[in-house]
Design a protein around this motif. Structure first.
Motif, mmCIF file in Angstrom:
data_model
loop_
_atom_site.group_PDB
_atom_site.id
_atom_site.type_symbol
_atom_site.label_atom_id
_atom_site.label_comp_id
_atom_site.label_asym_id
_atom_site.label_seq_id
_atom_site.Cartn_x
_atom_site.Cartn_y
_atom_site.Cartn_z
ATOM 1 N N LEU A 11 -48.042 3.096 -27.786
ATOM 2 C CA LEU A 11 -48.092 1.700 -27.613
ATOM 3 C C LEU A 11 -48.924 0.928 -29.119
ATOM 4 C CD1 LEU A 11 -47.720 -0.950 -26.142
ATOM 5 C CD2 LEU A 11 -49.559 -0.410 -24.902
ATOM 6 N N LEU A 12 -50.039 1.821 -29.329
ATOM 7 C CA LEU A 12 -50.377 0.858 -30.460
ATOM 8 C C LEU A 12 -49.623 1.129 -31.903
ATOM 9 C CD1 LEU A 12 -54.245 1.829 -30.008
ATOM 10 C CD2 LEU A 12 -52.961 -0.340 -29.423
ATOM 11 N N ASP A 13 -48.887 2.012 -32.188
ATOM 12 C CA ASP A 13 -48.164 2.245 -33.273
ATOM 13 C C ASP A 13 -46.848 1.388 -33.042
ATOM 14 O OD1 ASP A 13 -49.691 4.281 -34.063
ATOM 15 O OD2 ASP A 13 -48.535 6.003 -33.322
ATOM 16 N N GLN A 61 -46.750 -5.967 -36.221
ATOM 17 C CA GLN A 61 -47.365 -6.273 -37.345
ATOM 18 C C GLN A 61 -49.042 -6.999 -36.557
ATOM 19 O OE1 GLN A 61 -45.715 -8.873 -39.986
ATOM 20 N NE2 GLN A 61 -44.258 -7.420 -40.842
ATOM 21 N N LEU A 62 -49.279 -6.275 -35.689
ATOM 22 C CA LEU A 62 -50.768 -6.762 -34.991
ATOM 23 C C LEU A 62 -51.789 -7.021 -35.832
ATOM 24 C CD1 LEU A 62 -52.177 -7.729 -32.149
ATOM 25 C CD2 LEU A 62 -52.419 -5.158 -31.970
ATOM 26 N N LEU A 63 -52.123 -5.906 -36.640
ATOM 27 C CA LEU A 63 -53.238 -6.139 -37.383
ATOM 28 C C LEU A 63 -52.910 -7.274 -38.543
ATOM 29 C CD1 LEU A 63 -54.215 -2.301 -38.161
ATOM 30 C CD2 LEU A 63 -55.091 -4.039 -36.330
ATOM 31 N N GLU A 64 -51.638 -7.473 -38.913
ATOM 32 C CA GLU A 64 -51.495 -8.437 -39.965
ATOM 33 C C GLU A 64 -51.583 -9.985 -39.602
ATOM 34 O OE1 GLU A 64 -49.756 -5.904 -39.464
ATOM 35 O OE2 GLU A 64 -49.708 -4.807 -41.708
ATOM 36 N N HIS A 65 -51.383 -9.923 -38.267
ATOM 37 C CA HIS A 65 -51.456 -11.238 -37.540
ATOM 38 C C HIS A 65 -53.047 -11.401 -37.343
ATOM 39 C CE1 HIS A 65 -47.422 -12.300 -36.900
ATOM 40 N NE2 HIS A 65 -46.987 -10.877 -36.382
ATOM 41 N N LEU A 66 -53.917 -10.436 -37.151
ATOM 42 C CA LEU A 66 -55.289 -10.521 -36.631
ATOM 43 C C LEU A 66 -55.936 -11.032 -38.017
ATOM 44 C CD1 LEU A 66 -57.293 -10.152 -34.604
ATOM 45 C CD2 LEU A 66 -57.759 -7.876 -35.494
ATOM 46 N N GLN A 67 -55.344 -10.671 -39.451
ATOM 47 C CA GLN A 67 -55.704 -10.957 -40.468
ATOM 48 C C GLN A 67 -55.701 -12.408 -40.947
ATOM 49 O OE1 GLN A 67 -54.480 -7.773 -43.055
ATOM 50 N NE2 GLN A 67 -56.491 -6.644 -42.991
ATOM 51 N N ALA A 68 -54.365 -12.718 -40.471
ATOM 52 C CA ALA A 68 -53.913 -14.116 -40.716
ATOM 53 C C ALA A 68 -54.773 -14.972 -39.993
ATOM 54 C CB ALA A 68 -52.508 -14.234 -40.413
ATOM 55 N N PRO A 97 -44.992 -9.835 -27.914
ATOM 56 C CA PRO A 97 -45.950 -8.922 -27.423
ATOM 57 C C PRO A 97 -47.494 -9.169 -28.161
ATOM 58 C CG PRO A 97 -44.379 -7.352 -28.047
ATOM 59 C CD PRO A 97 -43.966 -8.942 -28.595
ATOM 60 N N ILE A 98 -47.412 -9.579 -29.481
ATOM 61 C CA ILE A 98 -48.999 -10.140 -29.806
ATOM 62 C C ILE A 98 -49.542 -11.278 -29.332
ATOM 63 C CG2 ILE A 98 -48.156 -9.475 -32.065
ATOM 64 C CD1 ILE A 98 -47.838 -12.365 -32.934
ATOM 65 N N HIS A 153 -58.969 -1.865 -25.569
ATOM 66 C CA HIS A 153 -59.959 -1.782 -26.339
ATOM 67 C C HIS A 153 -60.028 -2.977 -27.340
ATOM 68 C CE1 HIS A 153 -61.127 2.528 -25.180
ATOM 69 N NE2 HIS A 153 -61.244 1.735 -24.334
ATOM 70 N N ILE A 154 -58.550 -3.018 -27.948
ATOM 71 C CA ILE A 154 -58.508 -4.081 -28.842
ATOM 72 C C ILE A 154 -58.499 -5.567 -28.254
ATOM 73 C CG2 ILE A 154 -56.761 -5.373 -30.292
ATOM 74 C CD1 ILE A 154 -55.614 -2.522 -30.885
ATOM 75 N N ILE A 155 -58.257 -5.672 -27.260
ATOM 76 C CA ILE A 155 -58.288 -7.071 -26.550
ATOM 77 C C ILE A 155 -59.674 -7.445 -26.032
ATOM 78 C CG2 ILE A 155 -57.798 -8.422 -24.135
ATOM 79 C CD1 ILE A 155 -55.091 -6.943 -24.243
ATOM 80 N N ALA A 156 -60.694 -6.403 -25.812
ATOM 81 C CA ALA A 156 -61.970 -6.600 -25.455
ATOM 82 C C ALA A 156 -62.744 -6.818 -26.604
ATOM 83 C CB ALA A 156 -62.440 -5.325 -24.514
ATOM 84 N N ALA A 157 -62.279 -5.974 -27.520
ATOM 85 C CA ALA A 157 -63.142 -6.331 -29.214
ATOM 86 C C ALA A 157 -62.846 -7.749 -29.609
ATOM 87 C CB ALA A 157 -62.722 -5.018 -29.980
#
Length: 840
Positions: free
Chosen positions: A479-481, A488-495, A581-582, A680-684
């Protein structure tokens, strides 16, 4: 009274007792004999006799105890039995009788051998143990009587003569009767002592065929029958439970499995009664040729039904404990009831638990390997809400029913089970990933039998844990992959960090420069499409242009609700559109938090921008206004107040940027990199936002600090307006003076007087009017400085109440400038000593 079912086990048990005691099956007497009465469940009188003969005899109370014992045995002889078989009674008395003293299934004493340690018996007597492995235990032991009597017991008068004078019955060695032809009623149970003769202790005996005169059972026979009747009461209790729940569909699959397990145990009980009844029928067919050793008596029936009764007691207690329970809660009750030290009862409960947990394990495998939840009767510990829409699938659709979590499954295992199935459904319904579950993780063998379920649940830390962990890690990793590569979940987080948290410095600065002419106007005159065009210009002119188009197309302008008197600076905000999904990570609540943080950071950035303009104005106008010495005082006040404000804003910006944003972002990024599942990502991420809001003074607890900080921002804006007014009037005056001097010089060059008396008087009057406004400007600046310093002092005082913000308080007043003006900022002597002692 309603007629009894002649095929029921209770009627079978009743007929069995009637045949043994010689009573007619159709008489009311036999029915009353086996009525269950808890007050009659007492020790058999034979135990007292045994104690009197062998325990009290050691103290000299009874002499010749072996002779007395032999006499009693002879009196108990069945006349149909050959005289040479009487010797086997001694071996029988060398064994212990069963002890059934408790109704609680876990605190009973199982029948054991109690060999008598006498020298004359030790050579030949053998120890035997009456123990069974279940209700149907007839195959383990022979129904024949006890073994041969040791020779040492065959002392005293010959048994033949005594046996000829007594008429025996089917009760054999348990219910001896008086030979009185009058058929006297049963005497009360005597007490053993020196004056008691053995014959006085003997209760009356009943003939199997009945002699028709004065037939009456002794109280001992009634007690024994009452103890046997307890089997019927226990059977009825269990049968009533199964009959009431077997046809109840709402009871669910787990409940039906529990009823099936109870039916299995009752079948074993029925089988035992059938075997005993068949044995009795054989004895009836053989008639008087059947020996006492092999005949079935009430005592022997009590022995053979001992283990079944214990198991029925366990089942009856389990039925009571499981009343009103279903599903996983029922499995927890069965599992909790199996915590006993008795291996036989533990095996029984484990067998029932295997049947009960088999449907639960089938639910579990279907959920973690296929993502399907077919729980019609709400028995499984994973619940589904079909009314929840797809965009809230991860957060609201699936949840844990904590009451249905079996006690043998830990909360961590239940959480992993929930996440596995939820991840599969999230991939199919939200991410539209059609990868079969078999390719995501290798499918495991399902439970083929309740035995497999029992073995799996008994090894919770081994096989079961490994199955859950394997499915959890494979599904979560896949799922994380998918989220990182396809969405691009991590890219959106950095944006979010670069644009909404002002991490892209060049873009934010250039955007402010471009927006300044628009935002200084009233908020009602702004148009969103104009601001969007400016935003695109700022993106193309800075390093933001190198971001992914997928990210840049989500960046937009948002105008907040307009209040009277608002300018464009008050309503402008950046927005970032999330969908698909994001949106599971960046929920509406999260985006509202980002909006609050952006507005706060944007306002603080604007203060820095304003102070930068103030400083540039001061530096640019300093040389121009040197020709106006009357302004030196007021300009000095402006420089001092501006320096205080610059220091305050710089320290606040340092605190927000480095101590809050950067530290929190570093923690978030490390947690995201180490996350094992989406939760874990949502909680963090939630912790990250909560930390920013709290440390940026935006939460409810820091409302007073935020109000003071906003008041400081308002004072900075007022100071900008005051300084702009000062410089505007000063530059106008300077321009007029320059123009007057230019005209004067031009006239002199033409050979005329530079100024006339009227012009010079007019100029002096105008200059004097300007000089008269300077004290007013000075008083305005002093008042502004006083208000500003008062707000800062209150802000510092509030900071001192929070230990996490005391270092910020120190940096804002590093030279104790404000502390010298406000005694409240000086710590008391006691507080100083306490702080020093705590540091030591």
């Amino acid at each position: 009274m309603a007629a009894l079912d002649q095929k029921s086990p209770n009627v079978l048990l009743q007929n069995l007792c009637c045949k043994i005691t010689g009573k007619s099956e159709g008489k009311d007497t036999s029915h009353s004999v086996i009525q269950y009465n808890e007050r009659h469940i007492v020790w058999l009188y034979f135990v007292d006799l045994f104690v009197d003969l062998f325990v009290s005899g050691e103290q000299g109370v009874l002499k010749h105890r072996w002779s007395i014992l032999y006499l009693l045995l002879s009196l108990c002889e069945d006349p149909r039995k050959p005289s040479n078989r009487v010797c086997s009674y001694g071996a029988l008395l060398a064994q212990a009788l069963p002890r059934d003293v408790h109704s609680t299934p876990f605190y009973y004493a199982r029948p054991q051998s109690l060999p008598l340690s006498y020298p004359e018996r030790s050579a030949t007597a053998h120890n035997s143990s009456i123990a069974t492995s279940g209700i149907s235990s007839m195959g383990v032991f022979s129904i024949n009587g006890p073994g041969p009597t040791p020779p040492s017991l065959l002392t005293g008068p010959g048994p033949q003569a005594v046996g000829e004078s007594m008429r025996g019955s089917r009760l054999a060695w348990t219910l001896p009767i008086s030979s009185s032809p009058s058929g006297a009623t049963a005497a009360p149970r005597p007490t053993c002592g020196p004056s008691s003769s053995p014959a006085s202790k003997l209760p009356q005996r009943q003939r199997r065929d009945g002699d028709g005169s004065g037939e009456c059972l002794h109280q001992q026979s009634l007690d024994t029958s009452s103890r046997l009747a307890e089997l019927g009461w226990l059977h009825n209790k269990i049968r009533k439970y199964t009959d009431s729940h077997s046809l109840d569909r709402a009871f669910g699959l787990v409940g039906q499995s529990f009823c099936a397990a109870l039916h299995q145990e009752l079948k074993e009980y029925y089988r035992l009664l059938s075997v005993l009844h068949a044995q009795l029928q054989v004895e009836d067919d053989q008639g008087v040729n059947m020996s006492v050793d092999s005949s079935l008596t009430l005592r022997r029936l009590l022995v053979w039904t001992y283990d079944p009764k214990v198991r029925l007691k366990t089942l009856a207690a389990l039925v009571d404990y499981c009343q009103g329970r279903k599903g996983g809660e029922l499995a927890s009750a069965v599992h909790a009831y199996g915590k006993t030290g008795d291996p036989h009862m533990r095996a029984l409960i484990q067998h029932i638990l295997g049947l009960v947990s088999h449907p639960i394990l089938n639910f579990l495998y279907r959920w973690i390997y296929d993502g399907e939840l077919e729980d019609t009767y709400h028995e499984f510990f994973v619940a589904s809400d079909p009314t929840v829409k797809t965009d809230r699938l991860w957060h609201d659709k699936y949840s844990l029913r904590k009451s249905m979590i079996p006690s043998f499954i830990t909360m961590d295992q239940a959480r992993k089970v929930l996440l596995i199935g939820k991840s599969i459904n999230f991939l199919h319904q939200v991410c539209h990933d059609r990868t079969p579950p078999g390719k995501i993780m290798p499918a495991s063998k399902s439970t083929d039998s309740p035995k497999d379920a029992t073995e799996l649940f008994t090894d919770l830390e081994g096989a079961f844990q490994s199955k859950i962990d394997a499915a959890y890690f494979e599904t979560s990793k896949y799922l994380l992959d998918v989220l990182n590569k396809n969405y691009q979940l991590l890219e959106h987080l950095q944006a979010m960090r670069r644009y909404l948290l002002l991490g892209q410095g060049d873009f934010i600065r250039h955007l402010m420069d471009l927006l300044k002419p628009e935002l200084v106007r009233a908020a009602t005159t702004l148009y969103q499409h104009n601001l969007t065009g400016i935003l695109e210009t700022a993106v193309r002119a800075t390093n933001a242009q190198f971001d992914s188009p997928e990210i840049l197309k989500r960046l937009d302008v948002r105008l907040l609700e307009v209040s009277p008197g608002d300018t464009g600076w008050d309503v402008f905000s950046l927005d970032y559109h999330v969908e698909g999904p994001i949106a599971t990570v960046f929920t509406r609540e999260c985006m509202s938090h980002y909006l609050r943080v952006f507005n706060f950071l944007w306002r603080a950035k604007r203060m820095e921008y304003i102070l930068t303009d103030i400083w540039k104005g001061q530096m640019c106008n300093a040389k121009l206004l040197k020709s106006m010495p009357e302004l030196s005082g007021v300009l000095h006040q402006c420089h001092v107040l501006a320096s205080e404000m610059v220091h305050f804003i710089h320290q606040m910006q340092y605190y927000i940027t480095f101590e809050v944003l950067e530290c929190s972002w570093d923690e978030l990024w490390n947690k995201v990199q180490q996350a094992q599942d989406l939760d874990h990502i949502i909680a963090a991420h939630d912790v990250f936002l909560d930390s920013i809001i709290s440390r940026c003074l935006l939460d409810v607890n820091n409302r007073s600090l935020l109000n003071q900080l906003r008041a400081v921002f308002d004072q900075i804006i007022e100071f900008q307006n005051a300084q702009d007014t000062l410089y505007r009037s000063a530059l106008e005056e300077l321009q007029l003076r320059i123009q007057f001097e230019d005209k004067k010089r031009q006239r002199e060059e033409m050979g005329e007087w530079g100024v006339t008396a009227e012009q010079e008087a007019e100029e002096n009057r105008r200059v004097q009017e300007f000089k008269d406004t300077i004290p007013k400007m000075c008083s305005q600046l002093r008042l502004l400085t006083h208000f500003y310093q008062g707000i800062v002092q209150e802000f510092l005082r509030l900071l001192m109440t929070d230990e996490s913000l005391q270092f910020l308080s120190f940096r804002l007043d590093f030279n104790e400038h404000y502390k010298a003006r406000d005694p409240r900022l000086r710590p008391s002597l006691g507080a100083t000593r306490g702080r020093r002692s705590s540091n030591i």
